[in-house]
Design an enzyme around this catalytic site. Structure first.
Site, PDB file in Angstrom:
ATOM      1  N   LYS A  30       0.989  -1.353   0.270  1.00  0.00           N
ATOM      2  CA  LYS A  30       0.001   0.057   0.384  1.00  0.00           C
ATOM      3  C   LYS A  30       0.850   1.424  -0.068  1.00  0.00           C
ATOM      4  CE  LYS A  30      -2.307   1.653   3.749  1.00  0.00           C
ATOM      5  NZ  LYS A  30      -2.174   2.746   4.268  1.00  0.00           N
ATOM      6  N   ASP A  48      -3.330   4.318  -1.761  1.00  0.00           N
ATOM      7  CA  ASP A  48      -4.457   4.757  -1.304  1.00  0.00           C
ATOM      8  C   ASP A  48      -4.317   6.527  -0.902  1.00  0.00           C
ATOM      9  OD1 ASP A  48      -6.124   5.640   1.554  1.00  0.00           O
ATOM     10  OD2 ASP A  48      -4.320   4.035   3.012  1.00  0.00           O
ATOM     11  N   LYS A  71      -7.506   7.730  -1.094  1.00  0.00           N
ATOM     12  CA  LYS A  71      -8.947   8.747  -0.370  1.00  0.00           C
ATOM     13  C   LYS A  71      -9.352   9.882  -1.396  1.00  0.00           C
ATOM     14  CE  LYS A  71      -8.106   6.359   4.192  1.00  0.00           C
ATOM     15  NZ  LYS A  71      -6.369   6.507   4.173  1.00  0.00           N
ATOM     16  N   ASP A 105     -14.051  15.103  -4.259  1.00  0.00           N
ATOM     17  CA  ASP A 105     -13.631  16.009  -4.631  1.00  0.00           C
ATOM     18  C   ASP A 105     -15.237  15.802  -5.851  1.00  0.00           C
ATOM     19  OD1 ASP A 105     -13.697  18.521  -6.056  1.00  0.00           O
ATOM     20  OD2 ASP A 105     -11.632  18.288  -5.807  1.00  0.00           O
ATOM     21  N   THR A 114     -11.472   5.473  11.007  1.00  0.00           N
ATOM     22  CA  THR A 114     -11.552   4.984  12.608  1.00  0.00           C
ATOM     23  C   THR A 114     -11.445   6.573  13.564  1.00  0.00           C
ATOM     24  OG1 THR A 114      -9.604   4.466  12.289  1.00  0.00           O
ATOM     25  CG2 THR A 114     -11.541   2.614  12.344  1.00  0.00           C
ATOM     26  N   ARG A 152       3.023  -1.393  10.473  1.00  0.00           N
ATOM     27  CA  ARG A 152       4.691  -1.390  11.818  1.00  0.00           C
ATOM     28  C   ARG A 152       4.286  -2.871  12.196  1.00  0.00           C
ATOM     29  NH1 ARG A 152       1.602   2.523  14.730  1.00  0.00           N
ATOM     30  NH2 ARG A 152      -0.134   1.798  14.088  1.00  0.00           N
TER      31      ARG A 152
END
Ligand code: C5P
Length: 232
Positions: A32, A59, A61, A64, A119, A211
């Site tokens: 990603k 990614d 996002k 518009d 989130t 991570r």
């Protein structure tokens, strides 16, 4: 497209991401690329990682007006990524325009996934800042339903929501789930987490893992462990 582990390459520069990917001499992981790396290095970094044989989830996002999103998606589609995303909050017509833009002249296109509510947005912020008064779970499922209506392939969601998304939008509607941690690993700033094995049980289609792999002493071993728990 089957189940897969996607490594979140949250690095700030080309040097960092390529030296990380150099460690993977065998299997080429699905990766990603997010806003940080894309804005730092531009589309060339996508071409370079693709040329090394990796599948790419870009990614960015998008959110518009439909026409702008459609034209931007056409550009991303020419970058030959495998998956990209947008905000479902942009409405069904924006999502339909995005799909249209993403579809190549030969009819093929990358997978298109919607973000429902981030989130980082909780009930209180949604009510106070956005004036959305419904329960957040209902809003997430409504946005997922809108994405399905628009013809999208799936949503990014918490592994805890994946089962409900499949129940509402169908088994073939993809769930891409971050918030994955090993049972014996650090949780970090993630709040609601699942192990790769648990994510498999509740039938997530893709897990996004950052991570626990990128910061591991042996990233290749950590990646192989994710694959063993989630895919094999
Ligand atoms: O390092 P970690 O495994 O927490 O990385 C998770 C990745 O998934 C990050 O790139 C993060 O931005 C992304 N993500 C997330 N939660 C969401 C949406 C995306 O953690 N709801």
């Amino acid at each position: 497209m089957g189940k897969d582990v996607i490594i979140a390459c949250d690095f700030a520069s080309k040097e960092q991401v390529l030296s990380f990917l150099d460690k993977f001499t065998g299997r080429k992981p699905f990766v990603k690329i997010g806003m940080e790396l894309f804005y730092a290095e531009g589309p060339e970094i996508v071409r370079e990682i693709k040329a090394r044989g990796h599948k790419i989830f870009l990614d960015l996002k998008l959110h518009d007006i439909p026409n702008t999103v459609k034209k931007s998606m056409a550009v991303l589609s020419r970058l030959d990524v495998d998956m990209t995303n947008l905000h479902a909050a942009g409405t069904i017509s924006m999502m339909e325009a995005a799909l249209d833009g993403l579809t190549r002249p030969d009819g093929t296109r990358p997978l298109l996934i919607a973000v429902t509510q981030l989130t980082s947005t909780d009930q209180e912020r949604m009510e106070n800042d956005l004036l959305i008064k419904e329960p957040i779970d209902k809003v997430v499922m409504h946005y997922a339903g809108n994405a399905a209506k628009a013809g999208l392939d799936g949503v990014v969601c918490s592994p805890l929501e994946a089962g409900k998304v499949h129940d509402t939008c169908g088994k073939s509607f993809l769930t891409v789930t971050p918030g994955v941690r090993f049972a014996d690993g650090d949780i970090g700033d993630q709040k609601r987490v699942m192990t790769p094995a648990e994510a498999k049980k509740i039938s997530s289609d893709y897990i996004v893992v950052g991570r626990p792999i990128t910061a591991a002493e042996d990233p290749v071993a950590a990646y192989e462990r994710c694959v063993a728990e989630f895919v094999d």
